[in-house]
Design an enzyme around this catalytic site. Structure first.
Site, PDB file in Angstrom:
ATOM      1  N   GLU A 142      43.394 -70.948 -39.300  1.00 14.94           N
ATOM      2  CA  GLU A 142      44.580 -70.565 -38.520  1.00 14.94           C
ATOM      3  C   GLU A 142      45.447 -71.803 -38.306  1.00 14.94           C
ATOM      4  O   GLU A 142      44.966 -72.822 -37.822  1.00 14.94           O
ATOM      5  CB  GLU A 142      44.135 -69.992 -37.156  1.00 14.94           C
ATOM      6  CG  GLU A 142      45.324 -69.627 -36.297  1.00 14.94           C
ATOM      7  CD  GLU A 142      44.966 -69.314 -34.839  1.00 14.94           C
ATOM      8  OE1 GLU A 142      43.771 -69.121 -34.514  1.00 14.94           O
ATOM      9  OE2 GLU A 142      45.898 -69.277 -34.021  1.00 14.94           O
ATOM     10  N   ASP A 242      49.921 -53.279 -30.308  1.00 15.29           N
ATOM     11  CA  ASP A 242      49.439 -53.738 -28.994  1.00 15.29           C
ATOM     12  C   ASP A 242      48.230 -52.901 -28.592  1.00 15.29           C
ATOM     13  O   ASP A 242      48.202 -51.701 -28.843  1.00 15.29           O
ATOM     14  CB  ASP A 242      50.529 -53.522 -27.924  1.00 15.29           C
ATOM     15  CG  ASP A 242      51.659 -54.511 -28.070  1.00 15.29           C
ATOM     16  OD1 ASP A 242      51.591 -55.351 -28.985  1.00 15.29           O
ATOM     17  OD2 ASP A 242      52.611 -54.432 -27.267  1.00 15.29           O
ATOM     18  N   CYS A 382      30.500 -74.992 -12.315  1.00 17.95           N
ATOM     19  CA  CYS A 382      30.841 -76.404 -12.469  1.00 17.95           C
ATOM     20  C   CYS A 382      31.396 -76.954 -11.151  1.00 17.95           C
ATOM     21  O   CYS A 382      30.641 -77.164 -10.221  1.00 17.95           O
ATOM     22  CB  CYS A 382      31.778 -76.612 -13.651  1.00 17.95           C
ATOM     23  SG  CYS A 382      31.629 -78.287 -14.279  1.00 17.95           S
ATOM     24  N   LEU A 383      32.733 -77.109 -11.026  1.00 18.10           N
ATOM     25  CA  LEU A 383      33.258 -77.528  -9.731  1.00 18.10           C
ATOM     26  C   LEU A 383      32.797 -76.543  -8.654  1.00 18.10           C
ATOM     27  O   LEU A 383      32.515 -76.940  -7.519  1.00 18.10           O
ATOM     28  CB  LEU A 383      34.790 -77.587  -9.775  1.00 18.10           C
ATOM     29  CG  LEU A 383      35.471 -77.925  -8.461  1.00 18.10           C
ATOM     30  CD1 LEU A 383      35.100 -79.318  -7.987  1.00 18.10           C
ATOM     31  CD2 LEU A 383      36.982 -77.810  -8.572  1.00 18.10           C
ATOM     32  N   HIS A 519      29.052 -74.431 -17.891  1.00 21.24           N
ATOM     33  CA  HIS A 519      30.034 -73.341 -18.034  1.00 21.24           C
ATOM     34  C   HIS A 519      29.419 -72.189 -18.835  1.00 21.24           C
ATOM     35  O   HIS A 519      29.584 -72.139 -20.058  1.00 21.24           O
ATOM     36  CB  HIS A 519      31.279 -73.848 -18.766  1.00 21.24           C
ATOM     37  CG  HIS A 519      32.134 -74.745 -17.945  1.00 21.24           C
ATOM     38  ND1 HIS A 519      33.120 -74.274 -17.118  1.00 21.24           N
ATOM     39  CD2 HIS A 519      32.144 -76.092 -17.811  1.00 21.24           C
ATOM     40  CE1 HIS A 519      33.712 -75.285 -16.509  1.00 21.24           C
ATOM     41  NE2 HIS A 519      33.142 -76.407 -16.914  1.00 21.24           N
ATOM     42  N   GLU A 521      30.391 -69.262 -19.167  1.00 22.26           N
ATOM     43  CA  GLU A 521      31.402 -68.368 -19.767  1.00 22.26           C
ATOM     44  C   GLU A 521      31.626 -68.649 -21.249  1.00 22.26           C
ATOM     45  O   GLU A 521      32.047 -67.772 -21.994  1.00 22.26           O
ATOM     46  CB  GLU A 521      32.732 -68.442 -18.995  1.00 22.26           C
ATOM     47  CG  GLU A 521      33.514 -69.745 -19.081  1.00 22.26           C
ATOM     48  CD  GLU A 521      33.126 -70.768 -18.024  1.00 22.26           C
ATOM     49  OE1 GLU A 521      31.977 -70.736 -17.552  1.00 22.26           O
ATOM     50  OE2 GLU A 521      33.974 -71.614 -17.687  1.00 22.26           O
TER      51      GLU A 521
END
Ligand code: GLN
Length: 546
Positions: A142, A242, A382-383, A519, A521
């Site tokens: 990409e 979309d 994390c934080l 993290h 995620e």
């Protein structure tokens, strides 16, 4: 070099934000569903060596790979949509390319030659593409930016030349454009696409397939018109409609015949696609039985791009609980002890994500305290974990003014601090750092092992004792306060195998309260939701029903 590897180059035209990253990831998913192995690479025209030092407001999330590379957020899409193993070679920027060419020049590698964009920079770009080609059937590349940008020119010139290098049967060019619907005319307009392709052809690239981003399916006539003006076959004009759910994109592309066309043009024979898992996921996503509301208390709340992987991981956790996840983004600067209940009262779960800098820290501490005291499921990432530790130190362990030395250098209780020396399990070296260390690439980055303690929320979620998760932070839990905090009820449920680094903390007697230094995620996928997100949503759903 492996000449059997096939290449798909994806460029974008007309304007940015058309979803080139998602389109590339979806092409990868479709090819995988047909039994092919793929990898995806992003070439970014900006001059930063990597996005690690860039403000999330400008560039969105920084995605971290296992090998500790700080990369473009599109790599997050690539990992969520495919099984490709991504790392430092999957993202190159102009800065990284020039950095390498300039180092070679200083070393004397060019033997007195004049170093130029063509051929030295373009050769370096082509060599970078080939770095990821080993062992895969198809490499999808990409190109960041939009056709017409000055910065992208060396990349476009390189991919033009690349056809000669790999052979015309082994490469195709896919161009993503916009076909806007003009409501006053009641028509879809093809002119921007025509212009964009003209621009591409003026630099010597004839696209083979056009992905037309639009709000409605393109009619046969419109497709025929685009095909004629852009010199592609009609079945190579694909509606990129979309969608309500991004995981629907591979399904739409398949319906439009994209995978068949790609295989035909690249002369690949492959089995029929297996897309049942994608269909089921989309079906569940669109028709959930339940719903929960999660408050994300952070700093970059105006730009959901900054929390891309986080939002997706929450949606994955939602689908696995048959549940719609409504996200409310709360600016932590607006929260204080007085208004906390009013602002967070409607949330079934509270999440404090990762972040840098002092802005809004006290509001995040308030949110953690509110969640702890009111039995609302809490997830600190994390934080967010550091915030939970500070809150517990201040409000349970009586350490008034406890803080992270990131925000208060003078604090008497630096429960989170800059560890100046530690054994780094990933690189197997002793690492040193201080406040003056360079900012770029100097954090604890990438995958680290973590050992989980049994009978904890963490163990319940993971159901194994040894895990690996990705990090991106500079500060750590301060072991000087470990005994005191544990005595007061902090549970350290995840720790590095040598016991040096605290990775997960929790509290008891709460429906779900967990903070992790990594993290999670980054590793959640639609069909393989991350266990911590799954359990956080499950606990929040229980809260919603109670
Ligand atoms: N600012 C904190 C640190 O550097 C947390 C970083 C993060 O949340 N990613 O340790």
């Amino acid at each position: 070099m492996d000449y059997n590897t096939k290449y798909i180059i994806v460029t974008g035209g007309v304007l940015s934000s058309l979803g080139k990253g998602l389109a590339s990831a979806s092409i990868g998913a479709l090819l995988e569903s047909r039994g092919l192995t793929v990898t995806i690479q992003k070439l970014d025209p900006y001059i930063n060596v990597d996005p690690g030092t860039m403000n999330p407001f400008q560039h969105g999330e920084v995605f971290v790979t296992d090998d500790g590379s700080e990369t473009d957020l599109d790599l997050g899409h690539y990992e969520r949509f495919t099984h490709a193993k991504l790392g430092k070679d999957n993202n190159f920027t102009t800065g990284k390319i020039y950095d390498s060419v300039i180092s070679k020049e200083r070393r004397g590698d060019y033997l007195g030659g004049t170093v130029q964009v063509i051929p030295h920079i373009t050769d370096e770009i082509m060599a970078s593409i080939q770095l990821v080609a080993d062992g895969v059937d198809v490499v999808i590349v990409e190109i960041g930016g939009t056709i017409g940008d000055i910065e992208s020119l060396p990349f476009l010139e390189a991919i033009r030349q690349f056809k000669t290098r790999v052979g015309k049967d082994n490469i195709i060019y896919i161009h993503l454009t916009l076909v806007p619907y003009i409501s006053t005319a009641g028509e879809l307009k093809t002119k921007p696409t025509q212009h964009s392709v003209k621009e591409l052809r003026s630099i010597g690239i004839q696209p083979d397939i056009l992905l037309c981003r639009t709000v409605r399916y393109l009619s046969k006539d419109i497709k025929a018109k685009i095909a004629l003006f852009c010199n592609v076959s009609v079945d190579a004009v694909i509606t990129a409609k979309d969608v309500e759910c991004i995981y629907e994109v591979p399904l739409i592309f398949h319906k439009e015949g994209l995978d068949n066309k790609i295989l035909e043009l690249l002369h690949i024979w492959a089995r029929a696609p297996r897309l049942e898992a994608w269909e089921q996921f989309v079906e569940k996503y669109k028709n959930p039985e339940h719903s929960v509301t999660i408050a994300i208390v952070g700093k970059y709340v105006d730009l959901t791009e900054s929390y891309k992987s986080l939002n997706e991981a929450l949606y994955h956790g939602g689908v696995s609980n048959d549940c719609k996840v409504n996200l409310i983004f709360v600016d932590s600067e607006t929260i204080n002890e007085e208004n906390c209940k009013e602002i967070l009262g409607s949330a079934d779960g509270i999440l404090v994500p990762g972040g840098f800098g002092p802005r809004g820290i006290e509001g995040k501490i308030c949110a953690a305290k509110y969640a702890r005291e009111n039995m609302v499921p809490f997830f600190g990432i994390c934080l967010g974990m550091q915030i939970a530790v500070i809150e517990i130190a201040r409000n349970i362990a009586g350490m008034e003014g406890a803080h992270s030395s990131e925000f208060d250098k003078e604090t008497v209780y630096p429960v989170i601090y800059l560890m100046t020396e530690w054994y780094d399990e990933r690189t197997q070296t002793v690492q040193k750092r201080n406040v003056n260390s360079a900012k770029g690439g100097s954090m604890r980055l990438g995958a680290y092992p973590c050992h989980i303690r049994k009978e904890t929320f963490a163990y319940k979620a993971y159901d194994v004792e040894d895990i690996s998760e990705r990090h991106r932070h500079r500060y750590e839990f301060n072991n000087d306060y470990k005994d005191k905090l544990e005595e007061k009820g902090l549970i350290i449920s995840g720790i590095s195998p040598n016991g040096e680094l605290v990775e997960i903390v929790e509290i008891k007697d709460h429906p779900w309260f967990l903070g992790c230094q990594f993290h999670p995620e980054f590793k959640s996928r639609p069909m393989d939701p991350h266990p911590l997100f799954k359990d956080f949503i499950k606990a929040s759903l229980k809260q919603a029903k109670s």
